[in-house]
Design a protein around this motif. Structure first.
Motif, PDB file in Angstrom:
ATOM      1  N   ALA A  21       0.795  -1.223   0.000  1.00 27.98           N
ATOM      2  CA  ALA A  21       0.000   0.000   0.000  1.00 27.98           C
ATOM      3  C   ALA A  21       0.825   1.270   0.000  1.00 27.98           C
ATOM      4  CB  ALA A  21      -0.904   0.000   1.232  1.00 27.98           C
ATOM      5  N   PRO A  23      -1.189   4.595   0.379  1.00 25.84           N
ATOM      6  CA  PRO A  23      -2.496   5.245   0.304  1.00 25.84           C
ATOM      7  C   PRO A  23      -2.441   6.750   0.494  1.00 25.84           C
ATOM      8  CG  PRO A  23      -2.203   4.298   2.478  1.00 25.84           C
ATOM      9  CD  PRO A  23      -0.947   3.992   1.697  1.00 25.84           C
ATOM     10  N   VAL A  31      -8.058   2.029   4.498  1.00 26.04           N
ATOM     11  CA  VAL A  31      -7.089   1.949   5.601  1.00 26.04           C
ATOM     12  C   VAL A  31      -7.811   1.805   6.937  1.00 26.04           C
ATOM     13  CG1 VAL A  31      -5.358   3.312   6.859  1.00 26.04           C
ATOM     14  CG2 VAL A  31      -5.258   3.155   4.358  1.00 26.04           C
ATOM     15  N   ASP A  35      -8.296  -2.224  10.500  1.00 25.60           N
ATOM     16  CA  ASP A  35      -8.307  -2.574  11.920  1.00 25.60           C
ATOM     17  C   ASP A  35      -9.565  -3.335  12.327  1.00 25.60           C
ATOM     18  OD1 ASP A  35      -5.844  -1.552  13.271  1.00 25.60           O
ATOM     19  OD2 ASP A  35      -6.436   0.244  12.198  1.00 25.60           O
ATOM     20  N   LEU A  44       3.565  -1.157   3.849  1.00 31.02           N
ATOM     21  CA  LEU A  44       3.688   0.192   3.295  1.00 31.02           C
ATOM     22  C   LEU A  44       4.921   0.314   2.408  1.00 31.02           C
ATOM     23  CD1 LEU A  44       2.599   3.141   3.368  1.00 31.02           C
ATOM     24  CD2 LEU A  44       4.006   3.510   5.402  1.00 31.02           C
ATOM     25  N   LEU A  46       7.136   3.351   0.167  1.00 26.48           N
ATOM     26  CA  LEU A  46       7.286   4.810   0.090  1.00 26.48           C
ATOM     27  C   LEU A  46       7.140   5.321  -1.335  1.00 26.48           C
ATOM     28  CD1 LEU A  46      10.213   5.520   2.576  1.00 26.48           C
ATOM     29  CD2 LEU A  46       7.745   5.494   2.976  1.00 26.48           C
ATOM     30  N   TRP A 423      13.725   0.699   2.412  1.00 31.22           N
ATOM     31  CA  TRP A 423      13.021   1.107   3.635  1.00 31.22           C
ATOM     32  C   TRP A 423      11.966   0.070   4.020  1.00 31.22           C
ATOM     33  CZ3 TRP A 423       7.984   2.450   5.011  1.00 31.22           C
ATOM     34  CH2 TRP A 423       7.841   3.106   6.246  1.00 31.22           C
ATOM     35  N   ARG A 427      11.682  -1.966   7.449  1.00 30.20           N
ATOM     36  CA  ARG A 427      10.493  -1.886   8.295  1.00 30.20           C
ATOM     37  C   ARG A 427       9.921  -3.267   8.589  1.00 30.20           C
ATOM     38  NH1 ARG A 427       4.726   1.329   8.211  1.00 30.20           N
ATOM     39  NH2 ARG A 427       5.860   2.756   9.528  1.00 30.20           N
TER      40      ARG A 427
ATOM     41  N   TYR B 442       3.083  10.576   7.158  1.00 33.68           N
ATOM     42  CA  TYR B 442       2.265  11.256   6.163  1.00 33.68           C
ATOM     43  C   TYR B 442       1.264  12.068   6.991  1.00 33.68           C
ATOM     44  CZ  TYR B 442       4.099   7.970   2.637  1.00 33.68           C
ATOM     45  OH  TYR B 442       4.899   7.242   1.786  1.00 33.68           O
ATOM     46  N   ILE B 462      -2.759   3.242  11.531  1.00 35.48           N
ATOM     47  CA  ILE B 462      -1.689   4.180  11.890  1.00 35.48           C
ATOM     48  C   ILE B 462      -0.366   3.768  11.233  1.00 35.48           C
ATOM     49  CG2 ILE B 462      -0.239   4.920  13.848  1.00 35.48           C
ATOM     50  CD1 ILE B 462      -2.836   5.093  15.490  1.00 35.48           C
ATOM     51  N   ASP B 463      -0.180   2.458  11.115  1.00 32.30           N
ATOM     52  CA  ASP B 463       1.028   1.942  10.466  1.00 32.30           C
ATOM     53  C   ASP B 463       1.149   2.432   9.017  1.00 32.30           C
ATOM     54  OD1 ASP B 463       3.105   0.453  11.518  1.00 32.30           O
ATOM     55  OD2 ASP B 463       2.580  -1.302  10.312  1.00 32.30           O
ATOM     56  N   MET B 464       0.039   2.719   8.394  1.00 31.30           N
ATOM     57  CA  MET B 464       0.063   3.186   7.001  1.00 31.30           C
ATOM     58  C   MET B 464       0.329   4.688   6.903  1.00 31.30           C
ATOM     59  SD  MET B 464      -0.330   0.537   5.084  1.00 31.30           S
ATOM     60  CE  MET B 464       0.626  -0.344   6.340  1.00 31.30           C
ATOM     61  N   LEU B 465       0.351   5.381   8.038  1.00 35.14           N
ATOM     62  CA  LEU B 465       0.519   6.836   8.033  1.00 35.14           C
ATOM     63  C   LEU B 465       1.852   7.282   8.609  1.00 35.14           C
ATOM     64  CD1 LEU B 465      -2.980   7.864   9.507  1.00 35.14           C
ATOM     65  CD2 LEU B 465      -2.444   7.078   7.214  1.00 35.14           C
ATOM     66  N   THR B 466       2.596   6.353   9.217  1.00 35.70           N
ATOM     67  CA  THR B 466       3.807   6.740   9.940  1.00 35.70           C
ATOM     68  C   THR B 466       5.064   6.289   9.197  1.00 35.70           C
ATOM     69  OG1 THR B 466       3.567   4.710  11.218  1.00 35.70           O
ATOM     70  CG2 THR B 466       2.770   6.731  12.220  1.00 35.70           C
ATOM     71  N   LEU B 467       6.092   7.099   9.340  1.00 38.17           N
ATOM     72  CA  LEU B 467       7.370   6.829   8.672  1.00 38.17           C
ATOM     73  C   LEU B 467       8.489   6.677   9.694  1.00 38.17           C
ATOM     74  CD1 LEU B 467       7.024   9.541   5.889  1.00 38.17           C
ATOM     75  CD2 LEU B 467       6.380   7.140   5.757  1.00 38.17           C
ATOM     76  N   ASP B 468       8.146   6.299  10.907  1.00 40.13           N
ATOM     77  CA  ASP B 468       9.139   6.328  11.986  1.00 40.13           C
ATOM     78  C   ASP B 468       9.769   4.965  12.267  1.00 40.13           C
ATOM     79  OD1 ASP B 468       6.851   5.181  12.907  1.00 40.13           O
ATOM     80  OD2 ASP B 468       6.842   6.215  14.836  1.00 40.13           O
TER      81      ASP B 468
END
Lengths: 514, 514
Positions: A21, A23, A31, A35, A44, A46, A423, A427, B442, B462-468
């Motif tokens: 993904a 998104p 998304v 859950d 994910l 990039l 990346w 991850r 993101y 949340i995993d799909m929105l974070t780059l940490d």
């Protein structure tokens, strides 16, 4: 349940268990549904080309489609080059592409684009779902389309209001039509052709899996035919105990040498051999003059069923397959880098069950013999010719087969198209060893420049072929994306690095500085 | 002279002096011709999206199209997302896309694809040149198409045999039709509307250059209308001595606040305001209820001519433009990062003539006021909403304007789509300061998730929105591509880094760790 959730549940029920993904806003309901639904692993990327290439790799190793999740037209476009490669490889992929709410499209806002138009050149099946109540059923049809042999690209466009509106429930995925069996006439004709002198069985697709190769070996033992792999091969099962085949060479003269003298060619799961590119004064058709061609099974047919029927027609089922590879490893090579030495280093160190993703371009063309007797492994090649294939496909193969080591060989030029893959490897802690062959050029283009008749390049032309100003530092790039890395400047260092990588789980990059 | 050389010569003669290139085999004759023709600067990108975005940036700063050189369908697809952005920005681009020799296409070899189909959604003009004798003429038509106001995407597909075959010569580029002047009725209607209370002049395109803004300021002085910039703006000329405008805000409620109370809206070079995305229960159309809309000049019309005609109709040409920005700089900010502090740091340090390329997404939305009185500069925004825009556009702007400092502000997520741009900056020693706003997510998607009604995300969403996980180390990525870099963890460090970058020529990256 909203439309997005009905789609996620339909995907999981239909056997689509992974989503690669990238998104954006229009995909937030998909998304959000993740859950609430068990059974969908979301990975994910990039950059969208990572996602589409990963879906390709996943299919090759599982024969099951993964989904991608992409953000409107430009997101799909970024995925397209690796969808092209997947399409040419016969990999099934279900793309879910977000779209504006249907009522919003007419305002032609910044991200509005002709998504169906973008999808069509890279897809076998395209549909925009019109309502939240049709999304589940359309999702099921997309899975069915992706499952059509050998595997197809299905693109479902999901307008935001069909994602957030109320759904009617989950849909069951209809079975895809079975791949077509060969006619009796085709089998008889193929058997007759192979019994003639100077015959060749020219194979691709699932004929290159262990069972297909075994059948080909039996047929060869019975008829004395040669067995030749096509130029592009999605996945070959190789190594000790298997029937080794060579791929058709990229360079026209070498391909012609492999085919020379063939008077009867039987195609199974492969098209007739053509040149990758056209060149002034060189042929496009590589089949020797006067060679007769018989189609046993087209690319989309029942390839294994065809080989079985042929073996039975030839009364070859009880033959001992010709040419089974015996276990053997090359010595660990030493000294300066040579192309053969690189192949030996790989053959000497690759573990059982390795998955080799090969985008080595000019460097790795001669690697096959050095691993023919290595422990059983798989070898994946680029079928579509669009570079930036290797690292994403390695991501997908590693997600598909978490207990196997993935070895990803990439030319430095090729690697930079989808370098973001590193990346995702970090991850997901994917067990991938990435070897970058740093020759600091688009090396293939030097020969191509001569081959198209544009020899003696001047400084401006050479500037378009070289990557040495500045030199790419892949260990820094890896570090920047959380992947451990080392350099190798000779064969001792390389085998040491490879040995380390093979004995440790997780991603590791080796910059092979040639 | 072969077809490729006739095309290169036609491009140069037609004013296309730069080629952003990522060539392959089928483009080798074009590459080979570069050494025989003077006047074409060829800039290599390691990914095609760098090339197309660079062409966009080049056009914005020169009003002249550059060419791209792309390798068949997948190469064009990789360029497509930034072509989408360029198309929405009204940037003229001439894409040269290699294709197999025409006689070779039917063999459907690995790289064969429907190139025209891929081009169409992203192009105003598409043609496959049929022979080596038509290539020059078709190239001239492509330039003409790219020059149609405000600037168009022209895609010329160049089969290899038309590149290597004998040409007839160089072609002259016909002039593009002049942009249409407004009708007398439209000018009178616009003047009448603006004289009413609560009127707004809503502007885009070249109305945002200094002369357009000056005219808008005169019109505002005469009529008391508000002047509002559109949401997406290809290039605004700003700073001391110019008329400052704000862009329409991305967030619907804030955009509505900007437009609130408007009863008369006159459009010049901009479409009516619409929401970027649709959201459940929110409007797509942002014009206030009951507001009357008058089109003075459409996006493709003669925008400056329209403003002049309007100012004359209003007898406003001798007015003193309202709201001219006076020179002023914010103090150098100190302490922890705040969004206002970032805007102040930029405003305090940017040099005269700076070109700000803004892909700061959530971070930079409020930066404008802090640089309204800075020395004159240009500000470029993403018009197409496809991220991965900033660094490539900065490459093109820097090639276009070698004597000006380019400041490229990018969100960390956005930067990774086209991070390969850094290498081209290093290779060409482009004078670009790249600021990466590292919020390790993101960030925009968090608010979007709530806005589409998918609030309270669980761990998978949340995993799909974070780059940490892992954290991107941009200083390592920069080093890997030959670009010097530093980190900033507070405003003092940032202003110090910016001061250094502004006083040194060449690329420099600052990782702004928020």
């Amino acid at each position: 349940m909203n439309g997005a959730e009905s789609l996620v549940r339909t995907l999981v029920k239909g056997g689509v268990e992974v989503c690669f993904a990238n998104p954006g806003t229009s995909e937030m309901h998909f998304v959000g549904a993740l859950d609430r639904v068990e059974g969908m692993r979301c990975v994910l990327g990039l950059f969208e080309g990572v996602c589409s290439g990963a879906a390709d790799g996943y299919y090759r190793m599982t024969d099951k489609p993964a989904s991608t999740l992409l953000h409107l037209g430009p997101g799909l476009a970024n995925a397209a080059a690796n969808l092209h490669n997947a399409k040419k490889a016969g990999s099934g992929v279900v793309n879910i592409v977000g779209e504006h709410a249907l009522y919003h499209i007419k305002y032609d806002t910044p991200l509005t684009a002709d998504i169906e138009g973008i999808a069509r050149p890279f897809s076998h099946w395209v549909k925009t779902s019109p309502t939240s109540k049709t999304v589940a059923g359309d999702g099921a049809l997309a899975i069915q389309a992706a499952n059509v042999a050998p595997g197809q690209i299905a693109t479902l466009i999901l307008p935001a209001d069909t994602a957030w509106g109320e759904a009617e429930g989950v849909a069951d995925t209809p079975a895809a039509p079975a791949a077509e069996k060969p006619s009796k006439e085709a089998v008889v004709a193929a058997a007759k052709a192979l019994k003639k002198p100077n015959s060749m069985l020219f194979i691709g697709g699932r004929a290159l899996r262990a069972r297909g190769l075994e059948l080909a070996g039996k047929i060869a033992a019975k008829t004395g035919c040669k067995v030749q792999g096509a130029g592009g091969t999605a996945r070959i099962e190789r190594g000790a105990g298997r029937i080794p085949v060579l791929r058709l060479h990229f360079v026209i003269e070498q391909a012609q040498a492999q085919l020379k003298g063939t008077q009867q060619m039987v195609l199974c799961g492969a098209k007739a051999p053509f040149a990758f590119f056209a060149y002034p004064g060189k042929p496009s058709v590589l089949t020797p003059d006067g060679c007769e061609t018989t189609v046993l099974c087209p690319v989309e047919g029942d390839i294994l069923g065809s080989l079985e029927a042929l073996a039975m027609e030839l009364d070859a089922m009880n033959e001992k397959a010709a040419g089974v590879a015996q276990p053997s490893r090359p010595e660990r090579p030493t000294g300066k880098f040579t192309l053969d030495g690189l192949g030996q280093a790989l053959g000497a160190t690759m573990p059982e069950g390795a998955i080799v993703v090969d985008e080595s371009v000019t460097t790795g063309r001669g690697f096959f013999p050095f691993s023919a007797g290595a422990p059983p492994h798989d070898w994946l090649n680029n079928m579509g010719g669009s570079i930036g294939f290797g690292a994403p496909v390695a991501v997908g193969a590693a997600v598909a087969c978490p207990d196997r080591k993935v070895i990803c060989m990439i030319g430095d030029g090729s690697s930079m198209y989808t370098i973001q893959s590193l990346w995702t490897m970090a991850r997901e802690n994917l067990d991938v060893c990435v070897m970058i062959f740093s020759n600091r050029s688009y090396n293939i283009l030097y020969s191509q420049l001569a081959d198209v008749g544009a020899a003696n390049p001047g400084p401006r032309a050479i500037d378009m072929l070289t990557l040495d100003r500045p030199t790419l530092q892949f260990t820094d790039l890896a570090k920047g994306m959380g992947v451990a890395a080392g350099k190798a400047t000779n064969l001792e260092e390389l085998t040491k690095q490879l040995t380390y990588a093979m004995s440790h789980k997780g991603p590791y990059l080796i910059d092979v500085i040639m």
